[in-house]
Motif scaffolding. Structure first.
Motif, mmCIF file in Angstrom:
data_model
loop_
_atom_site.group_PDB
_atom_site.id
_atom_site.type_symbol
_atom_site.label_atom_id
_atom_site.label_comp_id
_atom_site.label_asym_id
_atom_site.label_seq_id
_atom_site.Cartn_x
_atom_site.Cartn_y
_atom_site.Cartn_z
ATOM 1 N N ALA A 116 0.823 -1.345 0.166
ATOM 2 C CA ALA A 116 0.151 0.021 -0.162
ATOM 3 C C ALA A 116 0.838 1.208 0.072
ATOM 4 N N LEU A 117 2.092 1.143 0.543
ATOM 5 C CA LEU A 117 2.858 2.547 0.724
ATOM 6 C C LEU A 117 3.893 2.387 -0.227
ATOM 7 N N PHE A 118 4.120 1.608 -1.238
ATOM 8 C CA PHE A 118 5.036 1.339 -2.219
ATOM 9 C C PHE A 118 4.881 2.723 -2.979
ATOM 10 N N PRO A 119 4.101 3.189 -3.550
ATOM 11 C CA PRO A 119 4.110 4.449 -4.392
ATOM 12 C C PRO A 119 4.579 5.692 -3.416
ATOM 13 N N ALA A 120 4.240 5.909 -2.230
ATOM 14 C CA ALA A 120 4.860 6.913 -1.593
ATOM 15 C C ALA A 120 6.278 6.726 -1.121
ATOM 16 N N LEU A 121 6.583 5.400 -0.632
ATOM 17 C CA LEU A 121 8.306 5.051 -0.609
ATOM 18 C C LEU A 121 9.092 5.306 -1.930
ATOM 19 N N ARG A 122 8.260 4.852 -2.944
ATOM 20 C CA ARG A 122 9.120 5.013 -4.201
ATOM 21 C C ARG A 122 9.377 6.530 -4.465
ATOM 22 N N ARG A 123 8.416 7.550 -4.215
ATOM 23 C CA ARG A 123 8.589 8.910 -4.281
ATOM 24 C C ARG A 123 9.729 9.478 -3.335
ATOM 25 N N ALA A 124 9.619 8.910 -2.321
ATOM 26 C CA ALA A 124 10.578 9.523 -1.288
ATOM 27 C C ALA A 124 12.061 8.753 -1.389
ATOM 28 N N LYS A 125 12.217 7.587 -1.934
ATOM 29 C CA LYS A 125 13.101 6.886 -1.958
ATOM 30 C C LYS A 125 13.673 6.470 -0.423
ATOM 31 N N GLY A 126 12.367 5.844 -0.102
ATOM 32 C CA GLY A 126 12.288 5.424 1.328
ATOM 33 C C GLY A 126 13.080 4.202 1.876
ATOM 34 N N GLN A 127 12.478 3.659 2.887
ATOM 35 C CA GLN A 127 13.103 2.316 3.500
ATOM 36 C C GLN A 127 12.126 1.758 4.239
ATOM 37 N N ILE A 128 12.040 0.291 3.969
ATOM 38 C CA ILE A 128 11.233 -0.558 4.998
ATOM 39 C C ILE A 128 12.082 -1.546 5.740
ATOM 40 N N ILE A 129 11.735 -1.576 7.031
ATOM 41 C CA ILE A 129 12.401 -2.201 8.044
ATOM 42 C C ILE A 129 11.531 -3.280 8.515
ATOM 43 N N ASN A 130 11.707 -4.450 8.302
ATOM 44 C CA ASN A 130 10.887 -5.582 8.899
ATOM 45 C C ASN A 130 11.137 -6.194 10.003
ATOM 46 N N ILE A 131 10.314 -6.735 10.972
ATOM 47 C CA ILE A 131 10.716 -7.228 12.550
ATOM 48 C C ILE A 131 10.315 -9.012 11.933
ATOM 49 N N ALA A 132 11.542 -9.616 12.067
ATOM 50 C CA ALA A 132 11.091 -11.087 12.258
ATOM 51 C C ALA A 132 11.435 -11.622 13.420
ATOM 52 N N SER A 133 12.250 -12.653 13.404
ATOM 53 C CA SER A 133 12.598 -13.427 14.900
ATOM 54 C C SER A 133 13.553 -14.278 14.513
ATOM 55 N N ILE A 134 14.422 -14.439 15.723
ATOM 56 C CA ILE A 134 15.411 -15.752 15.639
ATOM 57 C C ILE A 134 14.636 -17.046 15.212
ATOM 58 N N THR A 135 13.430 -17.211 15.475
ATOM 59 C CA THR A 135 12.943 -18.411 15.167
ATOM 60 C C THR A 135 12.479 -18.452 13.813
ATOM 61 N N ALA A 136 12.949 -17.605 12.953
ATOM 62 C CA ALA A 136 12.861 -17.649 11.442
ATOM 63 C C ALA A 136 13.929 -18.656 10.939
ATOM 64 N N GLY A 137 15.041 -18.721 11.673
ATOM 65 C CA GLY A 137 16.343 -19.560 11.321
ATOM 66 C C GLY A 137 16.491 -20.601 12.096
ATOM 67 N N VAL A 138 15.946 -20.566 13.405
ATOM 68 C CA VAL A 138 15.994 -21.326 14.357
ATOM 69 C C VAL A 138 14.631 -21.865 14.859
ATOM 70 N N PRO A 139 13.768 -22.667 14.207
ATOM 71 C CA PRO A 139 12.438 -22.891 14.700
ATOM 72 C C PRO A 139 12.390 -23.866 15.965
ATOM 73 N N GLY A 140 11.359 -23.721 16.567
ATOM 74 C CA GLY A 140 11.094 -24.394 17.842
ATOM 75 C C GLY A 140 9.844 -25.247 17.505
ATOM 76 N N ALA A 141 9.544 -26.281 18.248
ATOM 77 C CA ALA A 141 8.484 -27.051 18.353
ATOM 78 C C ALA A 141 7.527 -26.385 19.197
ATOM 79 N N GLY A 142 6.046 -26.723 18.624
ATOM 80 C CA GLY A 142 4.934 -26.199 19.279
ATOM 81 C C GLY A 142 4.633 -24.375 18.877
ATOM 82 N N ARG A 143 5.561 -24.081 17.997
ATOM 83 C CA ARG A 143 5.219 -22.862 17.325
ATOM 84 C C ARG A 143 5.132 -22.747 15.690
ATOM 85 N N VAL A 144 4.456 -23.655 15.118
ATOM 86 C CA VAL A 144 4.440 -23.760 13.935
ATOM 87 C C VAL A 144 4.194 -22.698 13.069
ATOM 88 N N ALA A 145 2.964 -21.818 13.548
ATOM 89 C CA ALA A 145 2.538 -20.737 12.846
ATOM 90 C C ALA A 145 3.402 -19.574 13.042
#
Length: 245
Positions: A116-145
């Motif tokens: 949704a913000l791509f047009p605005a970010l393109r005009r501003a030559k902006g940045q996106i920073i997403n917050i993931a988690s250490i579990t993205a690379g080292v998964p744990g049982a019981g947290r499949v979702a």
């Protein structure tokens, strides 16, 4: 004459900025004098002066589209995707509604906001920073979702960085380790996480404070790091490299 509009950083949109890491990001950005708009489906725990709070469910594309089209938003130069929920349950037992809620908030949400913000970010030559988690690379049982959603965020970050570099948009990711947020504390209180086991694996012997993660996020916004894109920066006190027992 210099292009003053191009030199101003523009509004920072922070999702999930009502509490936790997102709230720390919003406070630090506001302290820098930057216009900040928080999108969150909850009211802020501790509102920051000068920050605009808008009720938005980032898991709903129509909700995000309406917020992105608001004239009061102004010129957007930064998107921090900090909104997220946790969800515990093994694959054979997790309820479909919980699976959907976690994926919609943690994975669909960052895509909806970036899209949704791509047009605005393109005009501003902006940045996106997403917050993931250490579990993205080292998964744990019981947290499949949760693990699935966060690994998707890391991959999405890399694809957006590839596709949008030509538009002047940088896209990076920060993967926090265990951080002293209400979400983590609630999981410990409910018995989903063993606090002593968590601390025992962190070489530094402590969890992070939300402000420490926010400091790393703001570091990535610095133009001295303008050549950094498509990266996933892990901030976990050494947890993910501790493979010895």
């Amino acid at each position: 004459m210099p292009n003053l509009d191009a030199e101003t950083p523009g509004t920072a949109v922070v999702t999930g900025g009502a509490r936790g890491i997102g709230a720390s990001c919003a406070a630090r950005l506001a302290a820098q004098g930057r216009p900040v708009v928080v999108w969150d489906r909850e009211a802020p725990e501790d509102p920051v002066n000068g920050v605009d709070y808008v009720r938005v469910d980032v898991g709903r594309a129509d909700d995000v589209a309406r917020a992105a089209s608001a004239s009061a938003l102004g010129r957007v130069g930064l998107l921090v995707n900090a909104a997220g929920v946790t969800g515990f349950g093994r694959a054979e037992e997790i309820a479909p509604d919980l699976w959907r809620e976690v994926l919609e908030s943690n994975l669909y949400g960052p895509f909806h906001t970036a899209h949704a913000l791509f047009p605005a970010l393109r005009r501003a030559k902006g940045q996106i920073i997403n917050i993931a988690s250490i579990t993205a690379g080292v998964p744990g049982a019981g947290r499949v979702a949760y693990c699935t959603s966060k690994s998707g965020v890391v991959t999405m970050t890399k694809v957006l960085a590839l596709e949008w570099a030509a538009h002047g948009i940088r896209v990076n990711c920060v993967s926090p380790g265990y951080t002293r947020t209400r979400m983590v504390q609630d999981a410990m209180d409910a018995g989903h996480l063993d606090e002593q086991a968590v601390l025992g694996r962190i070489p530094q012997g402590r969890t992070a404070e939300p402000g420490e993660i926010a400091d790393v996020i703001l570091l990535l916004t610095d133009e001295r790091f303008a050549h950094v894109t498509g990266d996933n920066l892990v901030v976990d006190g050494g947890w993910s490299v501790n493979g010895a027992y």
